[in-house]
Design an enzyme around this catalytic site. Structure first.
Site, short mmCIF file in Angstrom:
data_model
loop_
_atom_site.label_atom_id
_atom_site.label_comp_id
_atom_site.label_asym_id
_atom_site.label_seq_id
_atom_site.Cartn_x
_atom_site.Cartn_y
_atom_site.Cartn_z
N ARG A 183 28.14 16.32 -34.36
CA ARG A 183 28.38 16.20 -32.91
C ARG A 183 28.34 14.74 -32.46
NH1 ARG A 183 30.63 20.94 -33.23
NH2 ARG A 183 29.20 22.55 -33.88
N ASN A 225 19.78 19.74 -39.19
CA ASN A 225 20.33 20.46 -40.34
C ASN A 225 20.07 19.53 -41.52
OD1 ASN A 225 21.23 22.64 -38.82
ND2 ASN A 225 23.21 21.68 -38.42
N GLU A 306 20.75 29.21 -37.52
CA GLU A 306 22.07 28.81 -38.02
C GLU A 306 22.03 28.50 -39.52
OE1 GLU A 306 23.15 25.62 -35.31
OE2 GLU A 306 24.04 27.08 -33.95
N ARG A 339 11.43 23.21 -33.59
CA ARG A 339 12.44 23.60 -32.60
C ARG A 339 12.44 25.09 -32.31
NH1 ARG A 339 17.88 22.42 -33.77
NH2 ARG A 339 18.42 21.45 -31.80
N ARG A 351 21.87 36.56 -27.17
CA ARG A 351 21.38 35.27 -27.71
C ARG A 351 20.45 34.56 -26.72
NH1 ARG A 351 25.34 30.30 -29.56
NH2 ARG A 351 23.76 28.66 -29.53
N LYS A 375 15.30 23.53 -26.01
CA LYS A 375 16.48 23.00 -25.31
C LYS A 375 16.38 23.31 -23.83
CE LYS A 375 19.77 23.08 -29.15
NZ LYS A 375 21.11 23.48 -29.67
N ASP A 380 22.91 26.80 -25.19
CA ASP A 380 23.17 25.63 -26.03
C ASP A 380 23.83 24.48 -25.29
OD1 ASP A 380 23.36 24.03 -28.18
OD2 ASP A 380 24.90 25.16 -29.23
N GLU A 402 14.18 19.30 -24.98
CA GLU A 402 15.27 18.72 -25.78
C GLU A 402 16.54 18.70 -24.95
OE1 GLU A 402 15.85 20.10 -29.90
OE2 GLU A 402 18.01 19.95 -29.60
N GLU A 408 28.58 17.22 -26.68
CA GLU A 408 29.26 18.23 -27.48
C GLU A 408 30.08 19.19 -26.63
OE1 GLU A 408 26.51 20.45 -29.87
OE2 GLU A 408 28.00 21.95 -30.46
N HIS A 536 30.18 28.55 -22.58
CA HIS A 536 30.61 28.58 -23.97
C HIS A 536 32.05 29.07 -24.14
CE1 HIS A 536 29.73 28.05 -28.13
NE2 HIS A 536 28.43 28.11 -27.98
N TRP A 558 29.23 33.68 -31.49
CA TRP A 558 30.02 32.47 -31.68
C TRP A 558 31.34 32.56 -30.90
CZ3 TRP A 558 29.46 31.48 -37.70
CH2 TRP A 558 28.20 30.90 -37.93
#
Ligand code: GCW
Length: 717
Positions: A183, A225, A306, A339, A351, A375, A380, A402, A408, A536, A558
């Site tokens: 990102r 990640n 994820e 996190r 979600r 977050k 997200d 966060e 992004e 999203h 997703w």
């Protein structure tokens, strides 16, 4: 004659340079230290005749250097360091200095990192005292003093104090070891692992200066990640070099821990946090890190989210996973940032609900040196989300905020979107826990017990681009993040004003339009991307551009269609008790106001409710008409920014001006794309005509569906 001509020519050139010609590329960020205009120079000069430091340390050293650099740039004369006190000296010192005898200075309220700036008489001379309990406070004070000069404030009668409200103020770099930035929209990772530790790029020092100037005191170098290799001895030597560069600036280094590192690096059979061998491996690894980097900050972990490994792989809780690392870090005073961004493939639950469902029951189960990093919203980093329901719901656990500085979901680097307003909205949201007035800001800045940690993390937008952040205006988001981490109660407008003055110049005719553009910019993005609580709707994977029709991805959450739930009967995600009931994760006062169609604010309508296309909005319009109007309003707002910017031609330097102009043109084209694609899609379901005066999309739906963006950055390897 010739000499005269040359003089005229050079005066002309200088004028040109100062006003427009000088090629600035943004590298200097908000620390440009451009010459002040002559009246301001004359006012300031008697107050900066020399600098004096009563102690010496690497931090005081960089403070003196910065002061010299700033004053030299703004006043055009070098600033010498002197031993004896003289009129107009700037005195860098700390509590207990004999020089301060007789001055009643409020050191008690400065804490470890705060500072005071006071115009005072010392040994019969008028000086400016910049002091703290520790040297880092002095450095922060120097940056504040320079900001006063940069923003044209008087410096002859100062009496100010300031101290950060949060302890841990960190950037999170999502930087992979191969220098790809997840990102990231501003080039490669600035960490050049191949050349480290041998080559210490001066850019690292400028990075530290910029961060210290806004009070950031930590940086997590690697992606959440995570790649376990960063914990190898050879990488640790490279990390050590960075830590040494950052140390004088009060910045600690942190790393991300891959939960399965004991298997990958230690060749163990398991990474079960309760397994004695695993615990011993982490303890040894963490001890090793501290022998290399004695002031290492600690670890950041993304677990069981994820596809990342985590304690749940061994049927252990997040608390058990975090506490294992916390126990190994505790003797070194290190912390774990664990996190809460979790959602699982097997989980059919909305979600929105998953982080709360997993974490809230663990309240009070984490060690003292664990912060749970949450977050700002439950989904997200969307252009708009209600605040995350965990804030206020875990009173026994330090929660840190966060935010995502990198954009992004807000148009990458090419869209101008100042995030200060979004962060202020999130921080000022009332959680009603334990009672009215318990804003998110209060929740995160109130330690759960006397010594408990508090903090804020920002996912960095920094890369190898000359301008650091991918665009000139994205620097403002880095800047604003630092300011909010220092004071979560801060306001977006004065922050924008400071940044505008330091970045574009002190002319009110420049500051006013720049600030106006910034303050309206995020809402413009909301309008043309995801108005009225939609969320999203971005295209798959890279999240660049619209993809509201996407419905074929492996995991339901997703797919944009999962979030909008557009159907012949209406649109929106019912999160009330009749639907997923995510709303019940909030305090009763919010359940009441957001749960009712009468009182839910328009901007969260489709976040919490599924409503018919013909639903009557408070404005009297139908929902469908209101939706279309929002998309068009977003485009109008971008046009407004373009008009403001056009008016600044010649008032700011030409190179940066042209870059912003070109980016705004990209933004306009993409805002229209967003509007047309979204309307084409939703109209194919609503089957309603567009309200009068609103043009149909330029192309049919298939055209928009066929668009691909193979060059979208920040995605894949
Ligand atoms: O916003 C999403 C991103 C992922 C990211 C994840 C996270 C680092 O699309 O790229 O992974 O959030 O925050 O962990």
């Amino acid at each position: 004659m010739l000499r005269k001509l040359l003089a005229i020519l050079s005066a002309f050139l200088c004028f040109g340079l100062a006003n427009q010609g000088h090629a600035e590329d943004g590298y200097d960020l908000w620390l440009r230290y451009q010459p002040l205009e002559s009246a301001a120079k004359a006012r300031a000069a008697p107050w900066v005749t020399a600098m004096i430091a009563s102690t010496s340390s690497p931090t005081i050293g960089v403070a003196l250097e910065e002061l010299q650099r700033g004053v030299q740039g703004m006043l055009g004369a070098p600033l010498a360091r002197r031993e004896g006190v003289q009129d107009g000296a700037v005195l860098l010192t700390s509590a207990g200095s004999p020089l301060l005898q007789g001055l009643d200075l409020p050191f008690a309220k400065l804490g470890e990192e705060g500072y005071l700036i006071r115009s005072a008489t010392v040994q019969g001379k008028r000086v400016t005292v910049i002091a703290g309990n520790r040297d880092i406070g002095v450095l922060y004070g120097v940056f504040r003093f320079l900001k006063l000069l940069q923003t044209g404030q008087p410096i002859d009668n100062l009496d100010l104090t300031d101290a950060p409200k949060l302890k841990v103020r960190v950037l999170n770099h999502w930087d992979n070891l191969n220098r790809h930035v997840e990102r990231g929209y501003s080039g490669l990772s600035i960490w050049d692992w191949q050349k480290l530790p041998g080559f210490r790029d001066p850019r690292y020092t400028d990075y530290a200066r910029a961060n210290a100037s806004i009070g950031i005191n930590g940086t997590v170098l690697t992606n959440v990640n995570a790649n376990a290799d960063i914990l190898r001895p050879d990488y640790l030597q490279k990390v050590k070099a960075l830590a040494e560069i950052f140390r004088p600036y009060g910045i600690k280094v942190y790393l991300t821990a891959r939960f399965s590192a004991p298997i990958e690096l230690g060749k163990l059979k398991t990474a079960d946090p309760l397994d004695p061998e695993v615990r011993a491996w982490w303890k040894a690894k963490i001890d090793e890190i501290y022998t290399v980097i004695p002031d290492f900050g600690g670890l950041l972990v993304k677990a069981n989210s994820e596809g990342q490994p985590g304690p749940a792989d061994y049927k252990r809780s997040h608390a058990e996973g975090a506490n294992m690392l916390a126990d190994a870090l505790a003797p070194h005073h290190g912390i774990v940032m664990w996190r809460a961004f979790v959602y699982a493939a097997e989980n059919a639950e909305d979600r929105h609900k998953q982080a709360y469902s997993e974490f809230q029951p663990l309240d009070g189960r984490f060690r003292d040196n664990v912060l749970v990093q949450v977050k700002n919203g439950a989904i997200d980093f969307q252009p708009r989300e209600p605040f995350h329901p965990l804030f206020g719901a875990m009173p026994k656990t330090p929660l840190m905020m966060e935010f995502q500085i990198t954009k992004e979901y807000l148009g990458f680097a090419t869209h101008l979107a100042y995030l200060g307003t979004m962060w202020e909205e999130a921080l000022q949201a009332d959680t009603f826990r334990p009672n009215k007035g318990s804003t998110v800001a209060r929740v995160i800045e109130t330690p759960v017990d006397a010594d408990a940690a508090t903090g804020m993390a920002g996912v960095a937008n920094i890369g190898s681009d000359r301008n650091w952040s991918g665009s000139q205006f994205d620097q403002a988001n880095w800047y604003a993040f630092g300011r909010f981490a220092w004071d979560p109660g801060a306001k977006a407008e004065p922050i924008a004003r400071d940044w505008a003055a330091m970045t574009w110049g002190n002319d009110p005719a420049v500051i006013a339009p720049v600030v106006r553009m910034m303050l309206g910019s995020r809402e413009a993005v909301v309008d043309y991307m995801t108005p009225l609580g939609l969320t999203h709707q971005m295209a798959t994977g890279h999240h660049y551009g619209p993809g509201p029709w996407v419905s074929d991805l492996a995991r339901p959450e997703w797919n944009p269609v999962y979030y909008a739930k557009a159907a012949p009967d209406g649109i929106g995600f019912d999160r009330t008790a009749k639907g997923s009931d995510a709303l019940s994760q909030y305090a009763p006062a919010l359940v009441k106001s957001w749960g009712s169609l009468k009182s839910v604010p328009d901007e969260l309508l489709l976040w919490f409710h599924h409503v018919p296309w013909d639903y009557r909005m408070k404005s009297g319009r139908t929902l469908w008409d209101a939706l279309v109007i929002h998309y068009d309003t977003g485009i109008d707002k971008v046009r407004g920014m373009q008009a403001d910017w056009a008016g600044l031609r010649g008032k700011v330097d030409a190179q940066r001006w042209a870059e912003v102009r070109d980016f705004l043109a990209i933004q306009l084209a993409e805002a229209i794309w967003w509007r047309d694609a979204s309307i084409a899609w939703f109209q194919s379901i609503s089957k309603r005509p567009l309200p009068e005066g609103h043009k149909p999309p330029a192309h049919d739906l298939d055209y928009y569906k066929a668009i691909t963006m193979p060059y979208a950055p920040g995605w894949g390897e």
